[in-house]
Design a protein around this motif. Structure first.
Motif, mmCIF file in Angstrom:
data_model
loop_
_atom_site.group_PDB
_atom_site.id
_atom_site.type_symbol
_atom_site.label_atom_id
_atom_site.label_comp_id
_atom_site.label_asym_id
_atom_site.label_seq_id
_atom_site.Cartn_x
_atom_site.Cartn_y
_atom_site.Cartn_z
ATOM 1 N N ALA A 291 -36.586 -23.255 -2.746
ATOM 2 C CA ALA A 291 -37.555 -22.253 -3.039
ATOM 3 C C ALA A 291 -37.843 -21.355 -2.079
ATOM 4 C CB ALA A 291 -39.008 -23.475 -3.091
ATOM 5 N N VAL A 308 -35.339 -24.059 -9.520
ATOM 6 C CA VAL A 308 -35.508 -24.209 -8.138
ATOM 7 C C VAL A 308 -35.564 -25.756 -7.829
ATOM 8 C CG1 VAL A 308 -37.556 -24.174 -6.334
ATOM 9 C CG2 VAL A 308 -36.635 -22.042 -7.744
ATOM 10 N N PRO A 310 -36.728 -27.657 -4.585
ATOM 11 C CA PRO A 310 -37.289 -27.422 -3.130
ATOM 12 C C PRO A 310 -36.691 -28.331 -2.003
ATOM 13 C CG PRO A 310 -38.790 -28.624 -4.582
ATOM 14 C CD PRO A 310 -37.792 -28.181 -5.632
ATOM 15 N N ALA A 327 -42.710 -24.045 -4.643
ATOM 16 C CA ALA A 327 -42.334 -24.204 -5.971
ATOM 17 C C ALA A 327 -43.223 -24.441 -7.262
ATOM 18 C CB ALA A 327 -41.034 -25.393 -6.071
ATOM 19 N N SER A 331 -44.038 -22.324 -10.449
ATOM 20 C CA SER A 331 -43.737 -23.162 -11.773
ATOM 21 C C SER A 331 -44.686 -23.069 -12.622
ATOM 22 C CB SER A 331 -43.292 -24.475 -11.571
ATOM 23 O OG SER A 331 -43.261 -25.292 -12.853
ATOM 24 N N ARG A 337 -38.231 -22.444 -13.052
ATOM 25 C CA ARG A 337 -38.027 -23.848 -13.328
ATOM 26 C C ARG A 337 -37.775 -24.736 -12.045
ATOM 27 N NH1 ARG A 337 -35.317 -25.140 -19.159
ATOM 28 N NH2 ARG A 337 -36.293 -23.693 -20.578
ATOM 29 N N THR A 338 -38.341 -25.824 -12.171
ATOM 30 C CA THR A 338 -38.258 -26.672 -10.966
ATOM 31 C C THR A 338 -37.420 -27.989 -11.403
ATOM 32 O OG1 THR A 338 -40.272 -27.821 -11.226
ATOM 33 C CG2 THR A 338 -40.346 -26.090 -9.777
ATOM 34 N N THR A 340 -36.707 -31.691 -9.206
ATOM 35 C CA THR A 340 -36.889 -32.397 -8.216
ATOM 36 C C THR A 340 -35.940 -33.836 -8.203
ATOM 37 O OG1 THR A 340 -38.638 -33.800 -9.429
ATOM 38 C CG2 THR A 340 -39.406 -31.840 -7.986
#
Length: 384
Positions: A291, A308, A310, A327, A331, A337-338, A340
């Protein structure tokens, strides 16, 4: 001729006022009539990208840059005068001392009238000693720090004539900071459709969201940026997906300082020059990155909404978790778009295979933003 500015407001401790007299003694300026000199101080990556957006201001003046001797910087400051600072600077006492020596030498030699910075740690010695030598200083807090003050911002706050922030949310982080607006667009509402409409781009080599090779395999560019922290987690997640889709997609991974995972993806060790990275992004059907604001904006300007991941401070991927908050903000504004988790990243990339052009968006404009225009005007006023 610029005069030495007032260091402290009246509510500062009187014990600090002896510094004013020291500043007056050291702060001899160049002769009246000489053109003012601007010193632009920034780390690599997004910090440098911020200052490059202010070319309408610095392009009209004599200037010198202070940054790091890495491909990202050397490729973007071609034909500019640059002083190379020591790196890394994050929590590195040895390089702080070395950069203090460098700042003392360069500031005494060059006598800049105005020092401008967006961080990171390389700014600290130049602001501390710059004020001592009578230069005016302006600090702009970075675009991607929403919920907490940076260490650099806290360290230079009392040594700056102008403390500027970009988001209203940042105003509470620094006393007397002024909100200038964002240096980059803050939503996709600022996007424009190119003269040749997006639909007309279908099938063209290099058009965003289209197949860019004769094999029909989409190109996925994974970049970790220029941070000295390794991002092994993202690199490993991407590499495992590439191994599972070696015949379905092409993937290029810029490793940075991460370990090479091997496998089907093409890997590029270390950092890339700006032109090389932009060429890949402009050809890409998907961009996967941390990010960092520079890469996010580069992808959006190329017409690709990035995925992304982060960086996490607790995993030693960054100094803290500021990328998580940033992020989330992007979003919410549908700019990224994230992902995780590894499963979430793989799901995004699987969707691309099922829906070619999934990440295509109208490219962001490259013109100067209202925030950048405000900053350029304010900086110009500091030279008068």
């Amino acid at each position: 001729m610029l005069t030495s500015p007032v260091w402290w407001s009246c509510d500062e401790p009187s014990s600090d006022r002896w510094l004013i007299e020291v500043a007056k003694w050291f702060g001899a300026r160049r002769a009246i009539g000489d053109d003012p000199l601007i010193m632009l101080v920034a780390s690599s990556g997004g910090h440098l990208s911020h200052l490059l957006e202010l070319k309408d201001f610095w392009g009209a003046h004599r200037r010198v840059w202070v940054s790091f001797d890495v491909p990202d910087v050397t490729s973007r400051l071609v034909d500019e005068e640059v002083t190379w600072a020591y790196r890394p600077t994050t929590r590195n006492l040895r390089n702080l001392v070395r950069n203090l020596g460098l700042a003392w030498s360069e500031l005494r030699r060059l006598r800049p009238d105005l020092i401008v910075s967006t961080g990171a740690g390389v700014a600290v010695p130049f602001f501390w000693l710059g004020r001592l030598l009578g230069a005016r200083t302006a600090y702009l807090e970075v675009y991607d720090r929403i919920d907490s003050a940076t260490v650099t911002g806290r360290l230079v706050r009392r040594f700056t004539d102008a403390m500027w922030v970009q988001w209203p949310e940042q105003a509470s982080l620094y006393p007397n900071a002024k909100v200038m607006g964002t240096i980059w667009p803050d939503s996709l509402d600022d996007a424009v459709v190119p003269a040749n409409e997006v639909d007309e781009c279908a099938g063209e080599v290099g058009a965003p969201g289209t197949v860019s090779s004769a094999s029909g395999a989409p190109l996925i560019v994974v970049t970790v940026g220029t941070d000295f922290h390794s991002f092994d987690r993202l690199v490993a997640w991407a590499a495992r997906w590439a191994d599972d889709h070696a015949t379905d997609a092409r993937m290029v991974i810029q490793l940075g300082t991460a370990r090479d995972p091997g496998g089907a993806a093409k890997r590029i060790d270390g950092a890339l020059g700006s032109a090389e990275l932009l060429a890949l992004i402009n050809e890409a059907d998907a961009v996967v990155c941390g990010a960092g604001p520079g890469t996010v904006i580069d992808a959006l300007r190329a017409g690709v909404r990035p995925v992304v991941v982060p960086r996490r401070g607790g995993l030693d991927e960054a100094v803290d978790d500021h990328q998580v908050a940033f992020a989330a903000l992007l979003s919410e504004r549908s700019m990224v778009r994230t992902a995780t988790s590894e499963a979430e990243l793989h799901a995004h990339l699987d969707q691309l295979l099922a829906q070619p052009g999934l990440f295509a968006v109208p490219p962001l404009t490259s013109g100067i933003s209202p925030g950048a225009a405000n900053l350029s005007r304010a900086l110009e006023a500091m030279l008068t």
